[in-house]
Design a protein around this motif. Structure first.
Motif, PDB file in Angstrom:
ATOM      1  N   GLY A 144       0.810  -1.220   0.000  1.00 42.76           N
ATOM      2  CA  GLY A 144       0.000   0.000   0.000  1.00 42.76           C
ATOM      3  C   GLY A 144       0.835   1.259   0.000  1.00 42.76           C
ATOM      4  N   VAL A 145       1.835   1.334   0.877  1.00 38.92           N
ATOM      5  CA  VAL A 145       2.704   2.515   0.921  1.00 38.92           C
ATOM      6  C   VAL A 145       3.543   2.603  -0.352  1.00 38.92           C
ATOM      7  N   GLY A 146       4.025   1.446  -0.837  1.00 41.79           N
ATOM      8  CA  GLY A 146       4.783   1.448  -2.080  1.00 41.79           C
ATOM      9  C   GLY A 146       3.976   1.982  -3.245  1.00 41.79           C
ATOM     10  N   MET A 147       2.716   1.544  -3.357  1.00 43.36           N
ATOM     11  CA  MET A 147       1.867   2.038  -4.444  1.00 43.36           C
ATOM     12  C   MET A 147       1.535   3.514  -4.264  1.00 43.36           C
ATOM     13  N   ALA A 148       1.387   3.970  -3.029  1.00 45.19           N
ATOM     14  CA  ALA A 148       1.141   5.396  -2.789  1.00 45.19           C
ATOM     15  C   ALA A 148       2.303   6.237  -3.320  1.00 45.19           C
ATOM     16  N   CYS A 149       3.528   5.705  -3.226  1.00 47.12           N
ATOM     17  CA  CYS A 149       4.701   6.418  -3.755  1.00 47.12           C
ATOM     18  C   CYS A 149       4.734   6.385  -5.288  1.00 47.12           C
ATOM     19  N   ALA A 150       4.040   5.427  -5.893  1.00 46.92           N
ATOM     20  CA  ALA A 150       4.081   5.267  -7.348  1.00 46.92           C
ATOM     21  C   ALA A 150       2.949   5.978  -8.074  1.00 46.92           C
ATOM     22  N   VAL A 151       1.910   6.386  -7.348  1.00 47.42           N
ATOM     23  CA  VAL A 151       0.708   6.972  -7.949  1.00 47.42           C
ATOM     24  C   VAL A 151       1.019   8.244  -8.734  1.00 47.42           C
ATOM     25  N   THR A 152       0.304   8.410  -9.860  1.00 45.42           N
ATOM     26  CA  THR A 152       0.220   9.698 -10.553  1.00 45.42           C
ATOM     27  C   THR A 152      -1.252  10.086 -10.608  1.00 45.42           C
TER      28      THR A 152
END
Length: 398
Positions: A144-152
């Motif tokens: 979840g945190v990893g994807m939050a860093c990847a979001v555009t």
């Protein structure tokens, strides 16, 4: 003496929500580094319990009493459902399919590398108490945190590219393709993170029912006049959001699914643009405020800021590294990878929505939510100042 009613306090809160960020944005002329949506998010944080609420508890308990917050949360939830619905409608994967090799490589690296960097940062946070939510498994927290860093944030990216006058240019259309593919991946990963094995039967049932309903819904929408489609679309949104929430996914996952199956050409594009603009103008500020009210500094203000900076570095470095690698593989012109990497840093709104869902499901703590919120704001504020000189160097934009 006249007792102040809940409605009167609610209207005081609404006046604050619309007045304070507008004055800061207009009088401070912050548009270059902080568009109005960013100012609204920051204002929500400042007005929340961690800053003004802590400094002036009397103000906070008077204005943001529980019954007023309940009304604001309801308005904010409907606003964000409309916004996510529109984001789903505006996804156009046909152009990405035509350019599938380039789009797939770029979108995959632009999402995958910052996801890995963010996941590594999340592993570090797991070593300290107070960051993972009460119901979160370690893998859910890390992903979840990893994807939050990847979001555009695709909708805000569109607004910023309009501002830079490149949205309709070839470079703008390329960036939209990459962001559109990433948008699909973001919601897919979120659905995976939210899988509840105790309610897996409900979730499978919802998805099967949704697939059948889509066939009926699409036939109905083609058969009716456009003026009726707007009303049917809103009913469809409410039903899909309810079904997703009932099954244990989340009402915003349902809102996105509701939008994805709607064809943009069923509606006049200018009318859809006006709807998006009006949702941003009239309703989304309430969501920003209700988001700010959820911020917390329970693990210590300094620790939250340190975590936000670590996540920011992971997000920015990961996104730039991924896009530069794509540029090397695809032999882009010099300077293009840097420009695209910085424009894809835009995170506000979609990442905040994403983080809200993780907080609702207790996968992350309020402290992690606050750190992610600060990271999203800082990342978005970097976009225009960093992209503008690179645009000029390439002879594009304003």
């Amino acid at each position: 003496m006249h007792a102040v009613t809940t409605m009167e306090v609610f209207l005081i809160a609404m006046a604050i929500i619309f007045c304070v960020p507008f004055l800061i944005w207009r009088l401070g002329r912050t548009d270059y580094f902080a568009p109005l949506v960013v100012v609204q998010i920051l204002t929500g944080i400042v007005l929340g319990p961690g800053i003004l609420g802590a400094a002036f508890p009397g103000y906070y308990t008077f204005v943001f009493r529980p019954e007023v917050v309940q009304i604001l949360n309801g308005l904010g939830a409907w606003a964000v459902m409309l916004f996510v619905l529109i984001a789903g409608i505006e996804l156009d994967l046909s152009k990405a399919w035509v350019n599938r090799r380039e789009s797939g490589i770029t979108a995959g690296l632009a999402l995958g590398v910052p996801l890995v960097f963010g996941a590594l940062a999340a592993f570090g946070l797991l070593r300290f108490p107070g960051w993972i939510g009460a119901s979160g498994a370690d893998w859910q927290f890390v992903v979840g945190v990893g994807m939050a860093c990847a979001v555009t944030a695709l909708p805000i990216l569109i607004l910023l590219m309009e501002k830079l006058d490149i949205l309709r240019q070839p470079i703008g259309q390329r960036i939209l393709r990459y962001a559109s593919l990433d948008d699909i991946a973001i919601w897919g990963v979120l659905a995976l993170v939210l899988l509840d094995w105790e309610r897996i039967g409900r979730q499978v049932g919802f998805l099967l029912a949704f697939a059948v309903a889509c066939v009926v819904f699409r036939r109905l929408m083609r058969a009716i006049a456009e003026r009726d489609r707007w009303y049917v679309m809103l009913i469809w949104l409410a039903v899909c959001a309810f079904g997703a929430d009932w099954s244990g996914l989340h009402f915003m996952v349902g809102a996105f699914l509701a939008g994805v199956v709607i064809d943009a050409d069923w509606f006049d594009q200018q009318d859809m643009d006006r709807l998006r603009h009006n949702v941003l103008l009239v309703m989304m500020p309430v969501f920003f405020l209700s988001t700010g009210l959820r911020t917390e500094w329970s693990v210590g203000g300094a620790a939250v800021f340190v975590a936000a900076l670590v996540l920011l570095v992971a997000s920015v470095a990961g996104k730039l590294a991924g896009v530069h690698l794509a540029g090397r593989l695809l032999k882009w012109a010099p300077g293009e990878a840097s420009l695209i990497g910085w424009l894809l840093q835009t995170k506000a709104l979609i990442m905040i929505i994403f983080a809200n869902i993780l907080l609702d499901k207790a996968i992350i703590s309020s402290a992690t939510f606050t750190a992610l919120l600060l990271m999203a704001v800082m990342s978005t504020m970097l976009t225009i100042p960093m992209a503008t000189p690179r645009l000029r160097a390439l002879g594009m934009g304003k």
